[in-house]
Design an enzyme around this catalytic site. Structure first.
Site, short mmCIF file in Angstrom:
data_model
loop_
_atom_site.label_atom_id
_atom_site.label_comp_id
_atom_site.label_asym_id
_atom_site.label_seq_id
_atom_site.Cartn_x
_atom_site.Cartn_y
_atom_site.Cartn_z
N GLY A 126 0.82 -1.20 0.00
CA GLY A 126 0.00 0.00 0.00
C GLY A 126 0.86 1.25 0.00
O GLY A 126 2.09 1.19 0.16
N GLY A 165 0.54 -5.17 0.85
CA GLY A 165 -0.71 -5.14 0.10
C GLY A 165 -0.64 -5.89 -1.21
O GLY A 165 -1.67 -6.33 -1.73
N GLU A 175 6.13 -5.75 7.67
CA GLU A 175 5.51 -4.67 8.43
C GLU A 175 6.17 -4.37 9.77
O GLU A 175 6.18 -3.21 10.21
CB GLU A 175 4.02 -4.97 8.64
CG GLU A 175 3.16 -4.80 7.41
CD GLU A 175 3.23 -5.96 6.44
OE1 GLU A 175 2.62 -5.88 5.35
OE2 GLU A 175 3.90 -6.96 6.75
N ASP A 194 -1.03 -7.35 7.56
CA ASP A 194 -2.46 -7.20 7.38
C ASP A 194 -2.86 -7.80 6.05
O ASP A 194 -2.24 -8.76 5.60
CB ASP A 194 -2.86 -5.72 7.53
CG ASP A 194 -2.29 -4.83 6.43
OD1 ASP A 194 -1.25 -5.20 5.83
OD2 ASP A 194 -2.88 -3.77 6.16
#
Length: 354
Positions: free
Chosen positions: A64, A113, A136, A144
């Site tokens: 992302g 992402g 992350e 995530d």
């Protein structure tokens, strides 16, 4: 130039992420446009297969738009980031349940992402160039996009190792860990994509599939399973440092550079994910965790150090694992009330804070 391109070729509909200068990192608008295209193609009988690729030579997607999330957390109220994650996680769940073959070409770099829009697909192709990671914890965040769901399903404690360390893996390890299905030589991708226009996916894959390179993690299962089965990050570190294998000690030293809070929240997220069941319930949990991270100093500091200033010297708060309390971790899992993602629907358990 558009950030995303759509085209059809025969019976195949193609999504091409087109931000090569940003390694095809996802924006909110890109997520919404992919979802709209999937809706259209789901009801179009002329479309039999959906294919996602990335423009440029470097990879499918680096994740992302972390810089935008950093700026929103620093200067705004986090609402834009929460809205992005809401739509992104819903897209991840949709990809996992898509009724037509969804072919993800995971060539080159696939991170964060990028994993979410590929590894939930029904046909996941890797090449000798693939480098897949959920990094992350190095920016004060937690895996995530359904990453904790996927990694919790990996054999033994391989997923715990990958989630905590953020270690990139190649094609062989991606297959071993259940993040991919087929290995194709990168040089065959143009012909493979052309064949998808007319052939069923299984037939097109069969033309080019080759045995993957060796899975490097397979030879490390002994110390990985023994060390990462511990109930706390502190004990994991102790076991890694005490192990005879130099690779275990190297993993430990890598963990010591990560956000202590992110490490503890990540471990708890993985353990809970194993008990939650379906992907949707895990995504609901990840949404809680991600929203909580917006108010954590480590996310801002991690992105600053790794992405913005690039000094690679984050100063975490708290600085040590010992200073991160159970209450600090529990805060990330607190219910959001009316702001819950709600993918799992009523009656599906999502664990509450301790």
């Amino acid at each position: 130039m558009s950030d995303i391109l759509f085209r059809t070729q025969g019976h195949a509909a193609h999504i091409v992420l087109d931000r090569p200068e940003a390694l095809n990192s996802l924006t909110h608008e890109m997520v919404l446009r992919i979802d709209e295209a999937l809706t259209e193609w789901e009801h179009d009988p002329a479309v039999e297969t959906v294919v996602i690729t990335g423009a440029g030579e470097r990879g499918l997607c680096a994740g992302g738009d972390i810089r935008a999330i950093h700026d929103d957390a620093r200067d705004g109220d986090g609402a834009a980031s929460a809205a992005f994650w809401r739509d992104e996680y819903r897209l991840n769940a949709r990809i996992a349940r898509y009724p037509k073959p969804y072919v993800a070409v995971m060539d080159g770099i696939v991170m964060g992402g990028g994993v979410g829009i590929s590894a939930h697909g029904s046909v996941r192709v890797v090449t000798e160039r693939s480098r897949i990671a959920m990094p992350e914890t190095g920016i004060g965040f937690v895996p995530d996009v359904g990453g904790t769901y996927l990694l919790a399903l990996a054999p033994g404690e391989l997923g715990t190792h990958l989630a905590l360390t953020g270690t990139p893996i190649g094609a062989g390890d991606a297959l071993l860990c259940g993040l991919a299905d087929h290995h194709l030589p990168s040089g065959s991708l143009p012909a493979f994509l052309d064949d998808l226009a007319a052939l069923p996916v299984r037939d097109a894959v069969a033309r080019y599939v080759q045995p993957p390179p060796p899975a490097e993690l397979a030879a490390r299962r002994g110390w990985i399973d023994a060390c990462y089965a511990a109930d706390s990050v502190e004990l994991i570190l102790h076991r890694l440092l005490a192990h005879d294998d130099p690779a275990a000690k190297e993993a430990a030293h890598g963990l010591l550079t990560k956000s202590p809070t992110a490490l503890k929240v990540t471990l708890e997220s993985l353990r809970r994910a194993r008990r939650l069941g379906p992907l949707e319930a895990v995504l609901d949990q990840e949404y809680r965790v991600s929203c909580a991270a917006l108010t954590s100093p480590d996310l801002l500091e991690g992105v600053r150090a790794q992405i913005i200033d690039k000094d690679r010297d984050p100063r975490w708060t708290p600085e040590t694992l010992a200073e991160v309390t159970d209450a600090d971790v529990a805060r990330f899992f607190a219910p959001l009330g009316e702001r819950e993602l709600g993918l799992a629907g009523p009656g599906t358990p999502v664990e509450v804070a301790w």
